[in-house]
Motif scaffolding. Structure first.
Motif, mmCIF file in Angstrom:
data_model
loop_
_atom_site.group_PDB
_atom_site.id
_atom_site.type_symbol
_atom_site.label_atom_id
_atom_site.label_comp_id
_atom_site.label_asym_id
_atom_site.label_seq_id
_atom_site.Cartn_x
_atom_site.Cartn_y
_atom_site.Cartn_z
ATOM 1 N N ALA A 58 -2.059 -0.412 10.771
ATOM 2 C CA ALA A 58 -2.792 -0.804 9.565
ATOM 3 C C ALA A 58 -3.687 0.328 9.077
ATOM 4 O O ALA A 58 -3.726 0.641 7.875
ATOM 5 C CB ALA A 58 -3.619 -2.057 9.844
ATOM 6 N N LEU A 59 -4.402 0.977 9.998
ATOM 7 C CA LEU A 59 -5.287 2.075 9.613
ATOM 8 C C LEU A 59 -4.498 3.266 9.083
ATOM 9 O O LEU A 59 -4.841 3.846 8.045
ATOM 10 C CB LEU A 59 -6.138 2.497 10.814
ATOM 11 C CG LEU A 59 -7.140 1.463 11.339
ATOM 12 C CD1 LEU A 59 -7.816 1.962 12.613
ATOM 13 C CD2 LEU A 59 -8.191 1.153 10.274
ATOM 14 N N LEU A 60 -3.425 3.627 9.784
ATOM 15 C CA LEU A 60 -2.607 4.761 9.347
ATOM 16 C C LEU A 60 -1.864 4.454 8.056
ATOM 17 O O LEU A 60 -1.720 5.320 7.185
ATOM 18 C CB LEU A 60 -1.604 5.125 10.445
ATOM 19 C CG LEU A 60 -2.182 5.725 11.730
ATOM 20 C CD1 LEU A 60 -1.112 5.831 12.803
ATOM 21 C CD2 LEU A 60 -2.790 7.100 11.455
ATOM 22 N N GLY A 61 -1.380 3.201 7.925
ATOM 23 C CA GLY A 61 -0.676 2.818 6.705
ATOM 24 C C GLY A 61 -1.575 2.884 5.483
ATOM 25 O O GLY A 61 -1.156 3.328 4.403
ATOM 26 N N THR A 62 -2.813 2.474 5.643
ATOM 27 C CA THR A 62 -3.768 2.547 4.532
ATOM 28 C C THR A 62 -4.089 3.989 4.176
ATOM 29 O O THR A 62 -4.165 4.358 3.007
ATOM 30 C CB THR A 62 -5.060 1.801 4.903
ATOM 31 O OG1 THR A 62 -4.747 0.448 5.222
ATOM 32 C CG2 THR A 62 -6.054 1.813 3.751
ATOM 33 N N ARG A 63 -4.251 4.805 5.218
ATOM 34 C CA ARG A 63 -4.653 6.198 5.011
ATOM 35 C C ARG A 63 -3.511 7.081 4.515
ATOM 36 O O ARG A 63 -3.674 7.885 3.598
ATOM 37 C CB ARG A 63 -5.199 6.763 6.344
ATOM 38 C CG ARG A 63 -5.626 8.196 6.311
ATOM 39 C CD ARG A 63 -6.910 8.385 5.543
ATOM 40 N NE ARG A 63 -7.365 9.775 5.608
ATOM 41 C CZ ARG A 63 -8.423 10.212 4.955
ATOM 42 N NH1 ARG A 63 -9.134 9.387 4.199
ATOM 43 N NH2 ARG A 63 -8.790 11.481 5.055
ATOM 44 N N ASP B 57 -1.038 1.815 1.811
ATOM 45 C CA ASP B 57 -0.814 0.371 1.925
ATOM 46 C C ASP B 57 -2.078 -0.392 1.531
ATOM 47 O O ASP B 57 -3.187 -0.005 1.929
ATOM 48 C CB ASP B 57 -0.456 -0.022 3.369
ATOM 49 C CG ASP B 57 0.964 0.372 3.740
ATOM 50 O OD1 ASP B 57 1.700 0.821 2.844
ATOM 51 O OD2 ASP B 57 1.329 0.225 4.924
ATOM 52 N N PRO B 58 -1.922 -1.473 0.776
ATOM 53 C CA PRO B 58 -3.100 -2.304 0.485
ATOM 54 C C PRO B 58 -3.565 -3.019 1.747
ATOM 55 O O PRO B 58 -2.784 -3.254 2.671
ATOM 56 C CB PRO B 58 -2.574 -3.298 -0.560
ATOM 57 C CG PRO B 58 -1.099 -3.374 -0.300
ATOM 58 C CD PRO B 58 -0.692 -2.000 0.167
ATOM 59 N N MET B 59 -4.835 -3.362 1.788
ATOM 60 C CA MET B 59 -5.395 -4.056 2.937
ATOM 61 C C MET B 59 -6.113 -5.319 2.453
ATOM 62 O O MET B 59 -7.336 -5.388 2.399
ATOM 63 C CB MET B 59 -6.375 -3.146 3.684
ATOM 64 C CG MET B 59 -6.850 -3.708 5.015
ATOM 65 S SD MET B 59 -5.519 -3.980 6.192
ATOM 66 C CE MET B 59 -4.979 -2.309 6.476
ATOM 67 N N PRO B 60 -5.332 -6.346 2.052
ATOM 68 C CA PRO B 60 -5.951 -7.571 1.536
ATOM 69 C C PRO B 60 -6.748 -8.280 2.624
ATOM 70 O O PRO B 60 -6.471 -8.133 3.821
ATOM 71 C CB PRO B 60 -4.752 -8.417 1.098
ATOM 72 C CG PRO B 60 -3.601 -7.893 1.883
ATOM 73 C CD PRO B 60 -3.864 -6.436 2.103
ATOM 74 N N PRO B 61 -7.748 -9.065 2.235
ATOM 75 C CA PRO B 61 -8.582 -9.765 3.214
ATOM 76 C C PRO B 61 -7.790 -10.663 4.157
ATOM 77 O O PRO B 61 -8.115 -10.768 5.334
ATOM 78 C CB PRO B 61 -9.540 -10.587 2.344
ATOM 79 C CG PRO B 61 -9.600 -9.851 1.047
ATOM 80 C CD PRO B 61 -8.239 -9.258 0.860
#
Length: 311
Positions: free
Chosen positions: A113-118, A122-126
Motif C-alpha cells: 500500500a505504501l509503495l503503491g501510493t508512492r 495508487d489512491p488510498m481511500p479511507p
C-alpha cells in the motif's frame, strides 16, 4: 452512466479468490516438503515445475515473447518475488514457528500500500486504510495465538521480514508490466527469471530428490503447478484490473483460510483468539474491497440522466 458487465466485475474477484485459497494451501505443503528439502532446493523445484506448466500453456496459446517495455517489471518481479521471496520464506519458516512467520510476512500488504501510493500513484481511500488496519490486527491476533511461546530465532524473523519486502517490491514492479503484457506472459517469464535465480541450488535439488520420500516430492510439484503456475496467473489477471494496494489487502484472507483448513483437514481445533483473529482478517478484506456509494445532489433520482459533456 456506463454499467460494467457482471462478467467483467466477477472474473477478477473469482481470480483473486482462487489465488487466496491456493496460497493458503501452500503453507501446509511448504511446511511438509520443508522437512525434506532445503529452502533453495524447494524453491528451485517449485519454480521449475511451474515454468514447465506455464511454458506449455504459452506454447499452446501462442503467447510469444512479452514486449521489451514489459521486461523491466517482469525481471524485477521474477528476481524479488519468484526468486528471493520463495527462498527466504522457505528458510524463515524453518527458523520460526508458523504464528511468528504469518505475523511478520503479513507486513507485506502494508508495504504494498505504501509503495503503491508512492511509486504507482495508487489512491488510498479511507475504506482501504480502515480495512487493512482491521485485517492486520486480525493477522497479529492469529499469529500470537498460533505462536509457540518459545523464543523465536532472530534470523528467522529477519528472513520473514525480507520475504515481506521482496513480496511487496515484486508486486509493485509487476503492476506496470501488466499494462504492456498479458497476465500469462508476465507470470511465465517472471517464473523463469525466478528459476534462473535459483539455479545455484541445482546440486542440492538433485541430491535431495534422490533421497526424498514420494510425498515430499509430490508436495513440491503441487506447489509448482497450483500455488505457483495457476495462482500467480490468476493473481496477475486480477492485479491488471485493480490497484496493487487493493490486491495486497485481499491476501489478508490467507491467515483466516489457513486456520479453517487446519481445522477441517488436520483436526487442529482453533482457540477462541485464533477464530477471532480469522474473523477480523475476513472483515477487514470485506471493508477494503467495498466501495463507497457515490453521493447524489439533493433531489436527484436514480433515473435522472446526466448532462452531456460539451465537446
Amino acid at each position: 452512466m456506463d454499467v460494467i458487465p457482471a462478467r467483467q466485475r466477477l472474473l477478477p474477484l473469482g481470480a483473486a479468490a482462487v489465488t487466496v485459497v491456493l496460497w493458503a494451501c501452500a503453507f501446509v505443503s511448504i511446511r511438509s516438503a520443508g522437512d525434506t528439502y532445503s529452502p533453495g532446493a524447494l524453491a528451485l523445484g517449485r519454480l521449475l515445475a511451474g515454468s514447465l506448466v506455464l511454458g506449455a500453456i504459452c506454447l499452446v496459446r501462442r503467447e510469444g515473447w512479452p514486449p521489451r517495455t514489459a521486461w523491466r517489471g517482469i525481471g524485477l518481479s521474477g528476481l524479488l518475488w519468484f526468486g528471493v521471496y520463495m527462498v527466504v520464506l522457505n528458510w524463515g519458516e524453518q527458523q520460526v514457528d508458523a504464528g511468528t512467520a504469518a505475523l511478520v510476512v503479513n507486513v507485506g500488504p502494508l508495504l504494498i500500500a505504501l509503495l503503491g501510493t508512492r511509486l504507482l500513484g495508487d489512491p488510498m481511500p479511507p475504506r482501504l486504510l480502515a480495512g487493512m488496519a482491521v485485517s492486520f490486527a486480525g493477522a497479529v491476533t492469529v499469529g500470537l495465538s498460533m505462536s509457540s511461546g518459545g523464543g523465536s530465532s532472530v534470523l528467522g524473523v529477519l528472513l520473514c521480514l525480507l520475504a515481506a519486502v521482496g513480496y511487496a517490491f515484486g508486486v509493485v514492479a509487476q503492476k506496470p508490466a501488466l499494462g504492456r503484457a498479458s497476465a500469462l506472459q508476465v507470470t511465465t517469464f517472471g517464473c523463469l527469471v525466478g528459476a534462473m535465480v535459483c539455479l545455484p541450488f541445482t546440486g542440492q535439488l538433485v541430491h535431495e530428490a534422490a533421497h526424498a520420500p514420494a510425498s515430499a516430492t509430490l508436495n513440491m510439484l503441487y506447489l509448482g503447478v497450483f500455488p505457483t503456475a495457476l495462482a500467480f496467473t490468476t493473481w496477475a489477471y486480477a492485479l491488471a484490473r485493480t490497484t496493487a494496494s487493493r490486491m495486497g489487502a485481499t491476501t489478508y484472507a490467507v491467515p483466516a483460510l489457513v486456520v479453517l483448513m487446519s481445522w477441517l483437514a488436520l483436526g487442529e481445533v482453533p482457540g477462541v483468539l485464533t477464530l477471532a483473529g480469522g474473523v477480523l482478517c475476513l472483515a477487514g478484506v470485506a471493508v477494503s474491497r467495498s466501495r463507497a456509494r457515490s453521493a447524489r445532489p439533493a433531489g436527484a433520482t436514480a433515473e435522472e440522466p446526466r448532462p452531456e459533456r460539451v465537446r
